[in-house]
Design a protein around this motif. Structure first.
Motif, PDB file in Angstrom:
ATOM      1  N   LEU A  10       0.830  -1.197   0.000  1.00  0.00           N
ATOM      2  CA  LEU A  10       0.000   0.000   0.000  1.00  0.00           C
ATOM      3  C   LEU A  10       0.868   1.253   0.000  1.00  0.00           C
ATOM      4  O   LEU A  10       0.584   2.221  -0.712  1.00  0.00           O
ATOM      5  CB  LEU A  10      -0.929  -0.011   1.221  1.00  0.00           C
ATOM      6  N   ASP A  11       1.953   1.234   0.758  1.00  0.00           N
ATOM      7  CA  ASP A  11       2.874   2.362   0.813  1.00  0.00           C
ATOM      8  C   ASP A  11       3.516   2.604  -0.551  1.00  0.00           C
ATOM      9  O   ASP A  11       3.647   3.750  -0.996  1.00  0.00           O
ATOM     10  CB  ASP A  11       3.933   2.110   1.879  1.00  0.00           C
ATOM     11  N   ARG A  12       3.900   1.554  -1.236  1.00  0.00           N
ATOM     12  CA  ARG A  12       4.485   1.692  -2.572  1.00  0.00           C
ATOM     13  C   ARG A  12       3.462   2.245  -3.563  1.00  0.00           C
ATOM     14  O   ARG A  12       3.797   3.054  -4.431  1.00  0.00           O
ATOM     15  CB  ARG A  12       5.016   0.357  -3.073  1.00  0.00           C
ATOM     16  N   GLY A  13       2.217   1.786  -3.435  1.00  0.00           N
ATOM     17  CA  GLY A  13       1.157   2.294  -4.309  1.00  0.00           C
ATOM     18  C   GLY A  13       0.916   3.778  -4.096  1.00  0.00           C
ATOM     19  O   GLY A  13       0.761   4.549  -5.054  1.00  0.00           O
ATOM     20  N   VAL A  14       0.900   4.210  -2.853  1.00  0.00           N
ATOM     21  CA  VAL A  14       0.717   5.634  -2.543  1.00  0.00           C
ATOM     22  C   VAL A  14       1.905   6.435  -3.064  1.00  0.00           C
ATOM     23  O   VAL A  14       1.724   7.535  -3.604  1.00  0.00           O
ATOM     24  CB  VAL A  14       0.511   5.827  -1.022  1.00  0.00           C
ATOM     25  N   ALA A  16       3.751   5.698  -5.644  1.00  0.00           N
ATOM     26  CA  ALA A  16       3.628   5.759  -7.099  1.00  0.00           C
ATOM     27  C   ALA A  16       2.578   6.783  -7.514  1.00  0.00           C
ATOM     28  O   ALA A  16       2.776   7.532  -8.480  1.00  0.00           O
ATOM     29  CB  ALA A  16       3.276   4.381  -7.652  1.00  0.00           C
ATOM     30  N   LEU A  17       1.467   6.830  -6.790  1.00  0.00           N
ATOM     31  CA  LEU A  17       0.442   7.828  -7.089  1.00  0.00           C
ATOM     32  C   LEU A  17       0.953   9.242  -6.838  1.00  0.00           C
ATOM     33  O   LEU A  17       0.656  10.168  -7.606  1.00  0.00           O
ATOM     34  CB  LEU A  17      -0.806   7.569  -6.255  1.00  0.00           C
ATOM     35  N   ALA A  18       1.724   9.423  -5.782  1.00  0.00           N
ATOM     36  CA  ALA A  18       2.295  10.743  -5.492  1.00  0.00           C
ATOM     37  C   ALA A  18       3.265  11.163  -6.595  1.00  0.00           C
ATOM     38  O   ALA A  18       3.268  12.324  -7.016  1.00  0.00           O
ATOM     39  CB  ALA A  18       2.991  10.725  -4.141  1.00  0.00           C
ATOM     40  N   ALA A  19       4.066  10.224  -7.086  1.00  0.00           N
ATOM     41  CA  ALA A  19       4.997  10.533  -8.177  1.00  0.00           C
ATOM     42  C   ALA A  19       4.234  10.898  -9.446  1.00  0.00           C
ATOM     43  O   ALA A  19       4.597  11.848 -10.150  1.00  0.00           O
ATOM     44  CB  ALA A  19       5.934   9.357  -8.425  1.00  0.00           C
ATOM     45  N   ALA A  20       3.172  10.160  -9.740  1.00  0.00           N
ATOM     46  CA  ALA A  20       2.354  10.466 -10.916  1.00  0.00           C
ATOM     47  C   ALA A  20       1.698  11.836 -10.776  1.00  0.00           C
ATOM     48  O   ALA A  20       1.584  12.585 -11.760  1.00  0.00           O
ATOM     49  CB  ALA A  20       1.301   9.384 -11.111  1.00  0.00           C
TER      50      ALA A  20
END
Length: 89
Positions: A10-14, A16-20
Motif C-alpha cells: 500500500l505504501d508503494r502504491g501511494v 507511485a500515485l504521489a509521483a504520478a
C-alpha cells in the motif's frame, strides 16, 4: 507478517500515485506557462530522450583513450522501450 507486506504494498502504491501526481502537476504547469499542448510536450520529451542518447555517445567517445575507437550505437533494453540509436558521421 502478512499485514506488514500489505502495508508495504500500500505504501508503494501511494508513493507511485504521489509521483504520478507530481509529474502531472509539472505537465499542467508547463502547458499553462508555455502554452504547449499535450502533443507538444510529448514531442519535446521524445526529442530530449534521443538528444540525451547522442550526448551520451559523444561523452563516451571523449572518454575513450584509444583515438581510433569510435562509438556509434547505443541500445536501450526492452524495459526502456527497446531503442537502438545509430550516429552516422
Amino acid at each position: 507478517m502478512y499485514g506488514q507486506r500489505r502495508i508495504a504494498l500500500l505504501d508503494r502504491g501511494v508513493a507511485a500515485l504521489a509521483a504520478a501526481a507530481r509529474v502531472g502537476r509539472v505537465a499542467v504547469q508547463l502547458m499553462i506557462q508555455t502554452r504547449m499542448g499535450p502533443t507538444d510536450i510529448y514531442a519535446a520529451l521524445a526529442t530530449a530522450r534521443f538528444m540525451a542518447a547522442h550526448e551520451l555517445i559523444e561523452r563516451a567517445e571523449r572518454a575513450c583513450e584509444d583515438p581510433e575507437t569510435e562509438l556509434v550505437q547505443i541500445r536501450l533494453p526492452l524495459w526502456f522501450g527497446s531503442t537502438t540509436i545509430h550516429e552516422e558521421n
